[in-house]
Design a protein around this motif. Structure first.
Motif, PDB file in Angstrom:
ATOM      1  N   GLY A   1      66.624  42.977  90.469  1.00 38.03           N
ATOM      2  CA  GLY A   1      67.072  44.221  89.861  1.00 38.03           C
ATOM      3  C   GLY A   1      66.712  45.443  90.671  1.00 38.03           C
ATOM      4  N   PHE A   2      66.333  46.514  89.961  1.00 40.55           N
ATOM      5  CA  PHE A   2      65.960  47.767  90.628  1.00 40.55           C
ATOM      6  C   PHE A   2      64.679  48.283  89.997  1.00 40.55           C
ATOM      7  N   PRO A   3      63.891  49.109  90.761  1.00 37.88           N
ATOM      8  CA  PRO A   3      62.554  49.477  90.289  1.00 37.88           C
ATOM      9  C   PRO A   3      62.463  50.874  89.695  1.00 37.88           C
TER      10      PRO A   3
ATOM     11  N   VAL B   1      66.715  44.904  84.973  1.00 39.70           N
ATOM     12  CA  VAL B   1      67.884  44.055  85.210  1.00 39.70           C
ATOM     13  C   VAL B   1      68.836  44.166  84.029  1.00 39.70           C
ATOM     14  N   ARG B   2      70.081  43.729  84.239  1.00 45.32           N
ATOM     15  CA  ARG B   2      71.075  43.639  83.177  1.00 45.32           C
ATOM     16  C   ARG B   2      71.069  42.222  82.606  1.00 45.32           C
ATOM     17  N   PRO B   3      71.510  42.052  81.384  1.00 40.37           N
ATOM     18  CA  PRO B   3      71.575  40.703  80.820  1.00 40.37           C
ATOM     19  C   PRO B   3      72.516  39.803  81.625  1.00 40.37           C
ATOM     20  N   GLY B   4      72.190  38.525  81.631  1.00 39.24           N
ATOM     21  CA  GLY B   4      73.054  37.559  82.297  1.00 39.24           C
ATOM     22  C   GLY B   4      72.350  36.841  83.432  1.00 39.24           C
ATOM     23  N   ARG B   5      73.132  36.099  84.179  1.00 40.55           N
ATOM     24  CA  ARG B   5      72.604  35.263  85.248  1.00 40.55           C
ATOM     25  C   ARG B   5      72.078  36.127  86.391  1.00 40.55           C
ATOM     26  N   THR B   6      70.839  35.886  86.775  1.00 43.53           N
ATOM     27  CA  THR B   6      70.169  36.647  87.833  1.00 43.53           C
ATOM     28  C   THR B   6      69.573  35.679  88.840  1.00 43.53           C
TER      29      THR B   6
ATOM     30  N   ALA C   1      68.886  36.225  82.180  1.00 42.95           N
ATOM     31  CA  ALA C   1      68.076  37.298  81.607  1.00 42.95           C
ATOM     32  C   ALA C   1      68.596  37.681  80.226  1.00 42.95           C
ATOM     33  N   THR C   2      67.671  37.865  79.296  1.00 40.99           N
ATOM     34  CA  THR C   2      68.005  38.304  77.941  1.00 40.99           C
ATOM     35  C   THR C   2      67.281  39.613  77.662  1.00 40.99           C
ATOM     36  N   PRO C   3      67.847  40.469  76.797  1.00 45.49           N
ATOM     37  CA  PRO C   3      67.225  41.781  76.556  1.00 45.49           C
ATOM     38  C   PRO C   3      65.766  41.661  76.118  1.00 45.49           C
ATOM     39  N   GLY C   4      64.931  42.532  76.669  1.00 48.47           N
ATOM     40  CA  GLY C   4      63.513  42.543  76.342  1.00 48.47           C
ATOM     41  C   GLY C   4      62.650  42.556  77.583  1.00 48.47           C
ATOM     42  N   SER C   5      61.341  42.439  77.371  1.00 49.64           N
ATOM     43  CA  SER C   5      60.373  42.451  78.472  1.00 49.64           C
ATOM     44  C   SER C   5      60.016  41.026  78.865  1.00 49.64           C
TER      45      SER C   5
ATOM     46  N   LEU D   1      62.069  44.447  82.848  1.00 46.64           N
ATOM     47  CA  LEU D   1      62.721  44.901  81.621  1.00 46.64           C
ATOM     48  C   LEU D   1      64.206  44.593  81.724  1.00 46.64           C
ATOM     49  N   CYS D   2      64.696  43.782  80.790  1.00 41.57           N
ATOM     50  CA  CYS D   2      66.126  43.508  80.712  1.00 41.57           C
ATOM     51  C   CYS D   2      66.735  44.424  79.648  1.00 41.57           C
TER      52      CYS D   2
END
Length: 376
Positions: A263-265, A274-279, A329-333, A370-371
């Motif tokens: 993702g990005f910092p 990150v955004r939800p989904g495959r990472t 990735a799913t929403p949350g920490s 964090l997603c």
């Protein structure tokens, strides 16, 4: 300790409870630098991104007037310039080099010194002459037990004025597993000044303190070397306050896996977003004892693990190995963790392996992520 140096060169210590990074440590961190973790994408680290640790000053060196002595217990002492070294058949070896203090700033209590996190590493291709070739030409005398290496950097540490010196057992210095190099090139070009120009030692599989920079002398001795960097510094000591604890010597690199943060910092906290989904998750893993055999990844701070895929090994025994996997990735920490195991069964610990100098701390890397919610 020299009485005149006590005011400027203090004894080593462990930080007190709640004590933050000191101005002196901040100054060290400004002089030395780690490799940005996004540079793990490069199999070969660009020289400007490779980690740097300089104990004293970068000396003023000119290749045109540089000489290396090979002496002590040898039949024919040598005095070699750079042209002499280049006249020998050259060897190029890809080597992952890591500072022995990598991870020190993550320890509690924290040893006060260069405050490394986990970025004190890099991989380069070093070109030079095998040390065993030079020692064979000089002729090793009976009774020699160690080779002592002197760099041109000079300073004071814990009250001891010194040139930077380290030694290797004779069987390591003359061996071929690893084959120690007297190196004059990095990634195909001359050594940059901060990496030892014009000549340095490269000891594959060993922590960075053994890779003496600005190498100017090699001397064979009939007794073990007891200089500061050998018998005082770079020892695994378990006691925080026992000056009589001799500790064990720091030698080969413990296994470690690092992940490219996804993702990005955030600018200050470095927490990843990150955004939800495959990472995709990927990184590098290495060990100075044996080839890396396994990398495991956890996306829930070590509660559960799954194996990452390792790239087919290349013919680079002493360099890191690429690994990769995927995460939905799913929403949350979340906290992402990577762990390496080598072919001899050594693996990274989940809890800190504390020692007085903060050496060899191969605690697993943890990356807070964090997603964002869907649509955010």
């Amino acid at each position: 300790m020299d009485r005149d140096l006590t005011a400027v060169s203090l004894p080593g210590r462990v930080a007190g409870p709640g004590e933050g990074i000191s101005p002196e440590e901040l100054a060290l961190a400004a002089r030395n630098h780690g490799m940005p973790l996004e540079a793990l994408r490069y199999g070969l680290t660009p020289p400007g991104l490779h980690y740097v640790l300089v104990h004293y000053d970068i000396p003023a060196t000119e290749a045109s007037d540089w000489r290396i002595g090979v002496g002590g217990l040898v039949r024919t002492p040598l005095r070699l310039d750079l042209a002499d070294l280049r006249s020998y058949p050259s060897v190029t070896v890809r080597v992952t080099m890591e500072c022995a203090g990598n991870g020190r700033a993550l320890l509690s209590p924290r040893p006060v010194s260069q405050p490394w996190l986990v970025e004190a590493v890099g991989t380069a291709e070093w070109t030079g002459v095998p040390l065993r070739v030079l020692l064979r030409e000089a002729g090793v005398e009976p009774g020699a037990v160690e080779a002592v290496f002197t760099g041109a950097d000079h300073g004071v540490e814990r009250g001891v004025e010194q040139d930077y010196r380290r030694s290797l057992p004779l069987d390591v210095a003359t061996g071929d597993d690893p084959e120690v190099l007297v190196a004059y090139a990095m990634n195909g070009g001359p050594l940059p000044p901060q990496h030892g120009r014009p000549v340095r030692l490269v000891v594959p599989g060993w922590y960075g303190m053994a890779h003496v920079k600005w190498l100017c002398d090699i001397s064979l001795t009939d007794t073990p070397f007891t200089g500061y960097q050998q018998s005082v510094a770079y020892r695994y000591r378990q006691s925080a306050d026992d000056p009589g604890d001799p500790g064990d010597p720091v030698t080969r690199i413990a296994p470690r896996a690092l992940m490219i943060p996804p993702g990005f910092p955030d600018f200050m906290s470095r927490t990843r977003v990150v955004r939800p989904g495959r990472t995709g998750l990927e990184g590098r893993a290495w060990s100075g004892h044996a080839p890396v055999a396994r990398v495991e990844v956890s996306t829930d701070d070590g509660r559960t693990w799954h194996d990452a895929a390792l790239d087919v090994p290349e013919d680079h025994r002493w360099a890191w190995r690429h690994w990769h996997t995927a995460w939905t990735a799913t929403p949350g920490s979340h906290v992402l963790v990577a762990r390496a195991t080598d072919a001899e069964g050594r693996t990274q610990p989940l809890d800190q392996p504390w020692n007085r100098g903060g050496f060899g701390n191969n605690l697993v890397q943890r990356i807070p992520v964090l997603c964002l919610p869907d649509g955010a």
